[in-house]
Design a protein around this motif. Structure first.
Motif, short mmCIF file in Angstrom:
data_model
loop_
_atom_site.label_atom_id
_atom_site.label_comp_id
_atom_site.label_asym_id
_atom_site.label_seq_id
_atom_site.Cartn_x
_atom_site.Cartn_y
_atom_site.Cartn_z
N UNK A 1 -39.13 109.58 -31.44
CA UNK A 1 -37.82 110.01 -30.92
C UNK A 1 -36.99 108.78 -30.54
N UNK A 2 -37.66 107.77 -29.97
CA UNK A 2 -36.92 106.58 -29.55
C UNK A 2 -36.62 105.63 -30.71
N UNK B 1 -47.39 105.12 -27.19
CA UNK B 1 -47.99 105.79 -28.35
C UNK B 1 -49.19 105.00 -28.85
N UNK C 1 -37.01 101.69 -26.27
CA UNK C 1 -37.98 102.05 -27.31
C UNK C 1 -39.30 101.32 -27.20
N UNK D 1 -41.91 103.46 -24.88
CA UNK D 1 -42.46 104.60 -25.64
C UNK D 1 -43.33 104.16 -26.82
N UNK D 2 -42.96 103.09 -27.51
CA UNK D 2 -43.77 102.61 -28.63
C UNK D 2 -45.14 102.14 -28.17
N UNK E 1 -42.86 110.97 -28.94
CA UNK E 1 -41.86 110.34 -28.08
C UNK E 1 -41.46 108.96 -28.63
N UNK E 2 -42.43 108.22 -29.11
CA UNK E 2 -42.11 106.91 -29.70
C UNK E 2 -41.19 107.09 -30.91
#
Lengths: 196, 196
Positions: free
Chosen positions: A109-110, B107, B100, B103-104, A106-107
């Motif tokens: 993807x962003x 992760x 972002x 999500x970063x 997901x990270x």
């Protein structure tokens, strides 16, 4: 007629790379995975991987995302039953990859527009299509007077399962009970919103 | 009484590092951020940053996560009102950091046990405490006969908002409407589960 040369071997390379990537994700986790390690495990050269995928992220995405695309469950005869079935499928999907793989994907993807486009046209579209079909079945049965917004239903079904696993990191043993609660809550909310 | 020596300057460094990290996250995104760039922007040496944070991830986490910790909204007089208020706060929280970043961070939380522990005791605990307080208020008012499982309520409130923003990447303009639907759905589900 002769077979196109090289085709079967190319297919085997694809499969070997995907299998090696999945095995190493399970052993080492998302952040540690390298193209070198995948190439060694798959018994192919790094060049063979980079001919297929521009980046490590695209390689992982291809190895994992295909398994995450839902198909609509069989008609159970009721909106509540269909929502319970699709929520169980969502749970199975999200709980199957090794821990950390979905948050890692997901990270990426962003961070990467090309991956974002594939995520949208693969994972999101496949789930949305299932949910839309389930809502349309309910309209056909007369359970709902018209189709509610599939995006809202999608967020209400997918979100709590994702949160349980990856934000709240709650006990996975109680995930089936959560899925039942989620599906029942959404079925009731959709019926309440517009009584037939 | 004299001030402890060096304290104010250390505090200013902390703030300068956090502000530089937030500014660079907005300009460059999560994946591109480097400790070098933050040090330059903050006007401090890299060593000053590494004295505070073992890794780039810990630096970003400290700069962003503090802002994501909820406090309980004022008592609105009803479960539905309180859930609407806390859901609006969850939306504000998740929608504020540059795209972002969440999500970063997520992760990295899944890749690093120390960050995972801080995430659990910071973000998750703060939200859980708010939600538990809101459920307790409803019990005190007589709206609910006993407190439902706060973990389930948490997943049902937080999950759809997260999904809308970061999984489905739906229109942010309709996030307030989604939040209203989520809060109303959860309020109804909690009342239906155990009528007073």
């Amino acid at each position: 007629m002769s077979q196109p040369l090289g085709r079967p071997r190319e297919g085997r390379v694809d499969q070997a790379v995907a299998a090696a990537a999945r095995a190493l994700l399970a052993e080492q986790g998302y952040a540690q995975l390298t193209v070198d390690a995948v190439a060694t495990r798959a018994g192919v050269g790094k060049a063979a991987i980079y001919r297929r995928y521009a980046t490590k992220q695209e390689m992982i995405f291809a190895a994992v995302m295909h398994d995450l695309e839902l198909t609509a469950p069989p008609d159970t005869g009721s909106l509540a039953g269909d929502l319970a079935a699709v929520t169980r499928d969502i749970v199975a999907n999200l709980a199957t990859p090794p821990p950390g793989v979905i948050p890692g994907l997901l990270a990426d993807v962003h961070a990467d527009g090309a991956l974002a486009a594939r995520f949208a046209t693969g994972f999101v579209t496949a789930e949305r299509t299932c949910i839309t079909e389930i809502l349309d079945r309910a309209v056909t049965r007369g359970e709902l007077p018209r189709r509610p917004d599939p995006a809202v239903a999608h967020a209400l079904l997918l979100g709590p399962v994702f949160a349980w696993l990856f934000l709240l990191m709650e006990n996975r043993d109680t995930l089936p009970a959560l899925a039942e609660t989620v599906a029942a809550t959404v079925a009731q909310a959709l019926r309440d919103a517009e009584p037939p």
